[in-house]
Each structure stands twice: as C-alpha cells, then as structure tokens.
Design a protein around this motif. Sequence first.
Motif, PDB file in Angstrom:
ATOM      1  N   LEU A   1      73.848  46.805  23.177  1.00 19.32           N
ATOM      2  CA  LEU A   1      72.753  47.643  23.298  1.00 19.32           C
ATOM      3  C   LEU A   1      72.687  49.437  22.916  1.00 19.32           C
ATOM      4  O   LEU A   1      71.937  50.216  22.962  1.00 19.32           O
ATOM      5  CB  LEU A   1      73.115  47.163  24.617  1.00 19.32           C
ATOM      6  CG  LEU A   1      72.688  45.686  25.425  1.00 19.32           C
ATOM      7  CD1 LEU A   1      73.425  45.492  26.983  1.00 19.32           C
ATOM      8  CD2 LEU A   1      70.861  45.555  25.477  1.00 19.32           C
ATOM      9  N   ILE A   2      74.709  49.578  23.377  1.00 20.55           N
ATOM     10  CA  ILE A   2      74.760  50.838  22.502  1.00 20.55           C
ATOM     11  C   ILE A   2      73.470  51.457  21.549  1.00 20.55           C
ATOM     12  O   ILE A   2      73.382  52.478  21.855  1.00 20.55           O
ATOM     13  CB  ILE A   2      76.073  50.928  22.838  1.00 20.55           C
ATOM     14  CG1 ILE A   2      76.414  50.702  24.158  1.00 20.55           C
ATOM     15  CG2 ILE A   2      75.915  52.702  21.872  1.00 20.55           C
ATOM     16  CD1 ILE A   2      78.354  50.297  23.351  1.00 20.55           C
TER      17      ILE A   2
ATOM     18  N   GLY B   1      77.645  43.995  23.817  1.00 21.98           N
ATOM     19  CA  GLY B   1      77.747  45.696  24.222  1.00 21.98           C
ATOM     20  C   GLY B   1      77.477  46.543  22.565  1.00 21.98           C
ATOM     21  O   GLY B   1      75.971  47.352  23.880  1.00 21.98           O
TER      22      GLY B   1
ATOM     23  N   VAL C   1      70.788  39.862  30.225  1.00 21.97           N
ATOM     24  CA  VAL C   1      72.020  41.393  30.011  1.00 21.97           C
ATOM     25  C   VAL C   1      72.676  41.977  31.395  1.00 21.97           C
ATOM     26  O   VAL C   1      74.234  41.241  31.126  1.00 21.97           O
ATOM     27  CB  VAL C   1      72.021  41.880  29.245  1.00 21.97           C
ATOM     28  CG1 VAL C   1      73.044  43.200  28.961  1.00 21.97           C
ATOM     29  CG2 VAL C   1      71.281  41.379  27.485  1.00 21.97           C
TER      30      VAL C   1
ATOM     31  N   GLN D   1      65.911  54.930  31.412  1.00 26.09           N
ATOM     32  CA  GLN D   1      66.299  54.698  29.938  1.00 26.09           C
ATOM     33  C   GLN D   1      67.316  54.404  29.289  1.00 26.09           C
ATOM     34  O   GLN D   1      67.249  53.973  28.238  1.00 26.09           O
ATOM     35  CB  GLN D   1      64.782  54.915  29.270  1.00 26.09           C
ATOM     36  CG  GLN D   1      65.317  56.637  28.974  1.00 26.09           C
ATOM     37  CD  GLN D   1      64.449  57.331  28.342  1.00 26.09           C
ATOM     38  OE1 GLN D   1      64.130  56.883  26.850  1.00 26.09           O
ATOM     39  NE2 GLN D   1      63.635  58.401  28.473  1.00 26.09           N
ATOM     40  N   TYR D   2      68.123  54.782  30.185  1.00 27.20           N
ATOM     41  CA  TYR D   2      69.949  54.474  30.029  1.00 27.20           C
ATOM     42  C   TYR D   2      70.751  53.463  30.192  1.00 27.20           C
ATOM     43  O   TYR D   2      71.448  52.888  30.210  1.00 27.20           O
ATOM     44  CB  TYR D   2      70.580  55.524  30.124  1.00 27.20           C
ATOM     45  CG  TYR D   2      69.784  57.536  29.620  1.00 27.20           C
ATOM     46  CD1 TYR D   2      69.707  57.466  28.330  1.00 27.20           C
ATOM     47  CD2 TYR D   2      69.334  58.503  29.651  1.00 27.20           C
ATOM     48  CE1 TYR D   2      69.326  58.218  27.115  1.00 27.20           C
ATOM     49  CE2 TYR D   2      68.502  59.218  29.784  1.00 27.20           C
ATOM     50  CZ  TYR D   2      68.352  59.488  27.949  1.00 27.20           C
ATOM     51  OH  TYR D   2      67.461  60.359  27.889  1.00 27.20           O
ATOM     52  N   ARG D   3      70.089  52.775  31.097  1.00 26.51           N
ATOM     53  CA  ARG D   3      70.777  51.402  31.679  1.00 26.51           C
ATOM     54  C   ARG D   3      71.296  50.577  30.789  1.00 26.51           C
ATOM     55  O   ARG D   3      72.588  49.943  30.906  1.00 26.51           O
ATOM     56  CB  ARG D   3      69.215  51.445  32.836  1.00 26.51           C
ATOM     57  CG  ARG D   3      68.858  50.434  33.064  1.00 26.51           C
ATOM     58  CD  ARG D   3      68.296  49.805  33.516  1.00 26.51           C
ATOM     59  NE  ARG D   3      67.044  50.127  34.105  1.00 26.51           N
ATOM     60  CZ  ARG D   3      66.450  50.216  34.835  1.00 26.51           C
ATOM     61  NH1 ARG D   3      66.129  48.973  35.071  1.00 26.51           N
ATOM     62  NH2 ARG D   3      65.826  51.466  35.462  1.00 26.51           N
ATOM     63  N   PHE D   4      70.391  50.181  30.317  1.00 29.92           N
ATOM     64  CA  PHE D   4      71.043  49.671  29.127  1.00 29.92           C
ATOM     65  C   PHE D   4      72.284  50.205  27.843  1.00 29.92           C
ATOM     66  O   PHE D   4      73.169  49.148  27.058  1.00 29.92           O
ATOM     67  CB  PHE D   4      69.910  49.005  27.945  1.00 29.92           C
ATOM     68  CG  PHE D   4      69.110  48.407  28.808  1.00 29.92           C
ATOM     69  CD1 PHE D   4      69.416  46.587  28.898  1.00 29.92           C
ATOM     70  CD2 PHE D   4      68.216  47.953  29.100  1.00 29.92           C
ATOM     71  CE1 PHE D   4      69.216  45.920  29.773  1.00 29.92           C
ATOM     72  CE2 PHE D   4      67.238  47.339  29.883  1.00 29.92           C
ATOM     73  CZ  PHE D   4      68.457  46.598  30.335  1.00 29.92           C
ATOM     74  N   LEU D   5      72.012  50.816  27.995  1.00 31.47           N
ATOM     75  CA  LEU D   5      73.248  52.323  27.391  1.00 31.47           C
ATOM     76  C   LEU D   5      74.250  51.727  27.951  1.00 31.47           C
ATOM     77  O   LEU D   5      76.213  51.017  27.853  1.00 31.47           O
ATOM     78  CB  LEU D   5      73.156  53.282  26.831  1.00 31.47           C
ATOM     79  CG  LEU D   5      74.406  54.549  26.487  1.00 31.47           C
ATOM     80  CD1 LEU D   5      74.179  54.576  24.561  1.00 31.47           C
ATOM     81  CD2 LEU D   5      73.734  55.925  27.061  1.00 31.47           C
TER      82      LEU D   5
ATOM     83  N   GLY E   1      75.972  48.000  28.154  1.00 36.87           N
ATOM     84  CA  GLY E   1      76.546  48.051  26.710  1.00 36.87           C
ATOM     85  C   GLY E   1      77.402  48.439  26.432  1.00 36.87           C
ATOM     86  O   GLY E   1      79.135  47.649  26.283  1.00 36.87           O
ATOM     87  N   MET E   2      78.173  49.896  27.842  1.00 32.86           N
ATOM     88  CA  MET E   2      79.683  49.781  27.683  1.00 32.86           C
ATOM     89  C   MET E   2      80.371  49.751  28.505  1.00 32.86           C
ATOM     90  O   MET E   2      81.177  49.609  28.085  1.00 32.86           O
ATOM     91  CB  MET E   2      79.253  51.739  28.545  1.00 32.86           C
ATOM     92  CG  MET E   2      77.851  52.965  27.406  1.00 32.86           C
ATOM     93  SD  MET E   2      79.107  53.652  26.418  1.00 32.86           S
ATOM     94  CE  MET E   2      79.633  54.953  27.394  1.00 32.86           C
TER      95      MET E   2
ATOM     96  N   GLN F   1      66.466  54.988  20.204  1.00 30.84           N
ATOM     97  CA  GLN F   1      65.701  54.640  21.094  1.00 30.84           C
ATOM     98  C   GLN F   1      65.594  56.638  22.058  1.00 30.84           C
ATOM     99  O   GLN F   1      65.012  57.235  21.775  1.00 30.84           O
ATOM    100  CB  GLN F   1      66.068  54.339  22.497  1.00 30.84           C
ATOM    101  CG  GLN F   1      64.828  54.538  23.689  1.00 30.84           C
ATOM    102  CD  GLN F   1      65.117  53.950  25.045  1.00 30.84           C
ATOM    103  OE1 GLN F   1      66.211  52.633  25.388  1.00 30.84           O
ATOM    104  NE2 GLN F   1      64.567  53.915  25.738  1.00 30.84           N
TER     105      GLN F   1
ATOM    106  N   LEU G   1      79.652  45.946  29.117  1.00 36.15           N
ATOM    107  CA  LEU G   1      79.960  45.550  28.052  1.00 36.15           C
ATOM    108  C   LEU G   1      81.621  45.542  27.490  1.00 36.15           C
ATOM    109  O   LEU G   1      82.593  44.837  27.269  1.00 36.15           O
ATOM    110  CB  LEU G   1      79.897  43.856  28.118  1.00 36.15           C
ATOM    111  CG  LEU G   1      78.183  43.585  28.588  1.00 36.15           C
ATOM    112  CD1 LEU G   1      77.396  43.325  27.566  1.00 36.15           C
ATOM    113  CD2 LEU G   1      78.921  42.500  29.428  1.00 36.15           C
TER     114      LEU G   1
ATOM    115  N   ASN H   1      66.556  41.088  28.534  1.00 31.59           N
ATOM    116  CA  ASN H   1      67.899  41.995  29.185  1.00 31.59           C
ATOM    117  C   ASN H   1      67.808  41.795  30.434  1.00 31.59           C
ATOM    118  O   ASN H   1      68.867  42.482  31.247  1.00 31.59           O
ATOM    119  CB  ASN H   1      66.801  43.908  29.925  1.00 31.59           C
ATOM    120  CG  ASN H   1      66.676  44.206  28.025  1.00 31.59           C
ATOM    121  OD1 ASN H   1      67.402  43.983  27.138  1.00 31.59           O
ATOM    122  ND2 ASN H   1      65.480  45.160  28.082  1.00 31.59           N
TER     123      ASN H   1
ATOM    124  N   ASN I   1      70.145  51.391  21.825  1.00 32.99           N
ATOM    125  CA  ASN I   1      69.530  52.551  23.360  1.00 32.99           C
ATOM    126  C   ASN I   1      69.654  54.256  22.685  1.00 32.99           C
ATOM    127  O   ASN I   1      69.450  55.060  22.781  1.00 32.99           O
ATOM    128  CB  ASN I   1      70.803  53.091  24.565  1.00 32.99           C
ATOM    129  CG  ASN I   1      69.890  52.892  25.825  1.00 32.99           C
ATOM    130  OD1 ASN I   1      69.681  54.509  25.846  1.00 32.99           O
ATOM    131  ND2 ASN I   1      69.692  52.357  26.865  1.00 32.99           N
TER     132      ASN I   1
END
Lengths: 306, 347
Positions: free
Chosen positions: A118-119, A115, B245, B303-307, B310-311, A125, B313, B242, A122
């Motif tokens: 990924l943060i 996690g 994940v 484009q923020y979907r993985f943010l 991540g949050m 990015q 998780l 991705n 992003n």
Amino acid sequence: MPDLHQFAQQLINGIALGGVYALIALGYTMVYGIIELINFAHGDVYTLGSYFSLSILALIPLSRYTQGWELWLVAIVVILLAALLCGIVGVLIERLAYRRLRNAPRLAPLITAIGVSLILENIMQIWKGTSEVSFPQFLPDHVHVLFGVGFHDRAVLVVAVSLVAMAALNMLVFRTKLGTAMRATAQDRDAAQLMGININSTIAWTFFIGAALAGVAGFISGIYYGTTFFLNGYQAGLKAFTAAVLGGIGNITGAMLGGFLIGIVEAMTSQYISDQWTSVVVFSILILILVFRPSGLLGEQVPEKV
Amino acid sequence: MSMIKRALPIAGGIFLLLVPFIDKNSSHISAYADTGGLVLLAFGLNIIVGYTGLLALGFAAFFAIGAYTYGFLASPLFGIHINFWPMILVSAAVAAVFGLVLGAPTLRLRGDYLAIVTLGFGEIVPQVLQNLKWTGGPDGIAAIDQPRLFGYAFGFNPIPYYYLYLVVIAIALLLLNNLRYSRIGRSWMAIREDELAASHMGINTTGAKLAAFSMGAALAGVAGVLFAAKLSTVSPSGFDFNTSVMILAALVLGGMGNLTGVLTGAVIIGLLNFLILPQATNWVQAFGQLVHSNAVANVDLNQYRFLLYGMILVLVMLFRPEGLIPSAVNRAELHAEHETAAPEVAH
C-alpha cells in the motif's frame, strides 16, 4: 485460415505477456523458497521498475538523430539501472519490514507485506499521479511477418530479455557460490548457518535479485504496452504469483513455465471469451491449483512441518 | 476497579445514544453510522482472523454478497420487494453459505495459501458482479428499498441508521462475548494456538473452522444489508481489496482477538476514513484559499488514506504486534515468543 492466424497471433501476445509474468514470478518463488513469505509488495516493485525506467529515460537526451545501436545501448543502460534501483528497494523492504519478523508467526510478515504494498502504491500515486502514464516508444518497432502472422520487434525484445534474464538467473542459482548459499538457506536455514553461510546477506541478495528481475519486467512491459499505471502491480503481481504457484512455488523453472502459461491463458481468454473475464479466469486457476494441487506442476509434495 | 470496568461500557453506551443530540451535523452522523458498518465488518473478520487465526484477505467479498442479496430482493431490478427486517437474516444466511462454499475446500490449506485463496475470491466476486448484465453491471443496483419501522420511513436521514447500527452492534457484542467462551469459541482459540494439538484433543478442527468462516461471513452479510439500505444503491467498486484492507487495518490496529480492541480499532479507522480525512481536507483547502496558494487549496488528504493504512499495518506489526488493546492471551503469547526468539535474532 484466418482462425489459425488469429490463434497464432494470440499465442505470440501470450508469450510476450508471459515473459513479463515469468520475470515477476521468479521474485515471488525465490523469496518464498528461502523464507516462506508471500512478498505481497513484489508486484509494486515491478511497477516501480517502469517508473524508475521513465525517470532514467527522461535524463537521457534522446533526439530523433539517435538511432540504431545507440537506441539499443540506451535500452540496456535503462534496464540495468532500473534493475539496480529496484534491487535496492527490494533489499530495503526486507531490511525494514520483514527481517524483524523472521521468527514471528507466519501471518505477521504477510501483513507487513500488504502494508508495504500500500505504501509503495501511494508513493507512486504521489509521484506521477492517478492516471495512466505513457511510456516513450523510443525503440524501432518494425513488424515482421512469418507464415502470415505479424509480430512486432517489441514482442521479440520482451521474450529475448526475459529469456536472457532467466538464463542468467539459472546460472547464478545453480553455478555460483551465492546460488549454492541460497539453495542451502532455503533447504534448512539453521544448518546453512552452521555451515558458515551468512543467512542475512544471502536473504538480502535473494530479495535484490528478485526485485531486480521485477525491475527488468517493469521496463519491458512499459515498452510492450506503451503505458504504466501506479496500480498495475497489484493485479500483475497477483497473476505472477498465480504463475509461481502454478509452476510449483519455490521452483525456478516452474515459475518460468507458469509465467508463460498464465500469459497464454490470459491472451486466449481475451480473444475467445472476453477481455473483462481474464482476471476471473486467472484467479480461478489460482484457487483451483491451491486447492487441488498446491505443489503446482513442477513442485514436490511437502507435508506441513510440525 | 471492577466498578469502573462495569460502569465504563454503560457510560459509553449512554454517550453513544446521545451523540445525535450533541452533534447536529447530519454528515457527521452519517460518518458515525458508516463507522458502525466498519465495526460490524471488523467483528466478522475478527472471528476468522482473531479467534481462529486464519488470515482471510478478501473479506469484502462477503460484504458484497450481503449487500447484493438485499439489492436483488429489494429493488426495482427484478421487481422484488422483500421487507428489510427479515432480509437482514436472509442476507446473513446467504453470505454464510458462501463462507461455507469457499471454506470447505480451502480450509486444509496452510495459512498463507488460505490468505491468497480468499484474496483471489475477493478479486473474483466484484469482477463477476461487474461483468454480468443481470447484476446491474458496473453501475450496480439503484433505488434499493429503505427500511420502515412502525410506519416510520428511514429514507436518507442518517440518524435512524446510526441507531440501527448501535442496536445491531450491541446484539453482535453480546453474542460474540458469549461465543468466545463457549465450546466453539474455545475450539477456535485452540486451533489458533496449535491446530495439530487441538485436533489431537478431539476438536473437530474442520467443523470449527467452517463455523468461524460462516459466522464471520454472516456478520459481513448483515453489514452489507445495512450498507445497501443506507445508501440505497450498491456497485461493484465498493467491495474491492481496499475495503478488505481497511477492515484488516482496523483489526491489526486495535488488537486481533479482543472485542474491545477490535471495536477501538474499527472506530479509529472508521472515523479517520469517513470523518477526519474529509474534514481535514476541507480545512487545509480553506486555508489554501485564504493564503491564495493553489497547491494547498487542491490538497486532497483522502488520497493518502492507504499510505496511512499501510503504515499502520507495518508499524503495528513491527512494534506492537498485539495491537493497541490486546487480549491477555495474545499479549502473553507474543511476548513469550519474543523472548524465546531473541537469542536467534541477536548476532
């Protein structure tokens, strides 16, 4: 003898690349050694190192009259600041995402580590966009020829910086009080605590040092390749982890050795097989090592704790 | 209480059958169908991670293997056109074999090493599919055959796929629900709780783990066939880390090991991914154009979907490790663990 020259050329490329992997691998191996966690976010801290370097460089007024030793001074300042910032990020990650889970089932912190990775990706990015970012080539970069093989100053820089950082780390781990505390905590956390070692701060320092080395790697890879990219850390991190496993996870000398070996394997694969197969080859090595010799080249065989 | 418990799934099922009559927007239906694909994948990963406690990180590789198997055997690539319906089972079998091939040498590894081996496998598979010429290279396979049923061609209409997913999910739910309390299901959970103790109780742990790996992979294979058929094309880029994940996030959010939880998590993540984020992006952009703000009009929430994942998780693992709808066993276990761990944590 063009074949031999080509081989030597790739060997130099491989060693330079290996220096970067070795620096990243050290962070994996130190953290794994001390809390048995695969710090999945570590590769992204490496990319963060190159992003921090870019931002620090942008603050330093370089003109074309800045030259010679001044440029090297700038490089040293940038390396140290990038390492410091990455170290702080490493400590924050440990504090926020891993510390609470230190006694949880082992897969829990691995999931938070993914996690965090990924943060961070992003955030980078958003920070500098989804395309490759060019890294200023501000250092002098002459080509030297030795026995007919040419190499750039930047290759020397990468190898020199990684060797200095590794020597410093070796001193720290084997000659200082903090190093002793780190080794004691890795061996037996409870016993170390009973001996009066502050476990939390020792683990935090381990993260700081590992992340700082990744920051150094981020800077030198930016100089070496001239670009950086927000997703670089994912593959580079996985390859560096392969290096750590190859050398024997938890073993500092092993991580350095593994880093250089993986760098050389990658350079040779791109020369003699094809560029697009490098990651397949490296990850196959990862799987084979884990399956057949999980202790790596220099690690000791550890039976699973019951 | 038990009346409600029994009536709820039936009411839910009827509602799901009526969805295409309530929502006539075909891009919405398509998103619901894709969410169904995520549900199947999450069910598959749940067998490995949730039931058996083995963390597999490159799960999308099995999804890729299922999709490509169908692509190879039902497209102009090799000129082979095998019927869609038997291919569901064929692809499931092929993916299961790959699950065994990967599982056999790796299952004696420690938990986190296994995670990394599967991650390495998950990186290798799409890369190989991309590098080889005969698999279609980076472009993948186009013009894959689409299903027909009693002369009715599915084509690109999302509605029949939506119903197909419903049927497959219902079958999977039935099987998994029975599997959970069967001999093998109980073995899986015994291994998850304590592998050493399980083997001392006479459970063939290697066999049970291999069964979990191949069954999980088989479900991913089925999801792959449906995916390839609906899209009529596959390419290596759709099966990267991705995707793995996203499946893991669905599991973690909903509650590993509990089918209701996994279903809920997959539906939430799927709707977020396929419907809500694209929709919200449209709204924000329309608003941006309304107020003549270029910055707002170019926002892309996707484009923020993985943010977001991540949050999910991190936050779920930190504050509710059992997920939104946990299984009773998991909840009890995690809370017992917290209680015994508490004195060590406090300073």
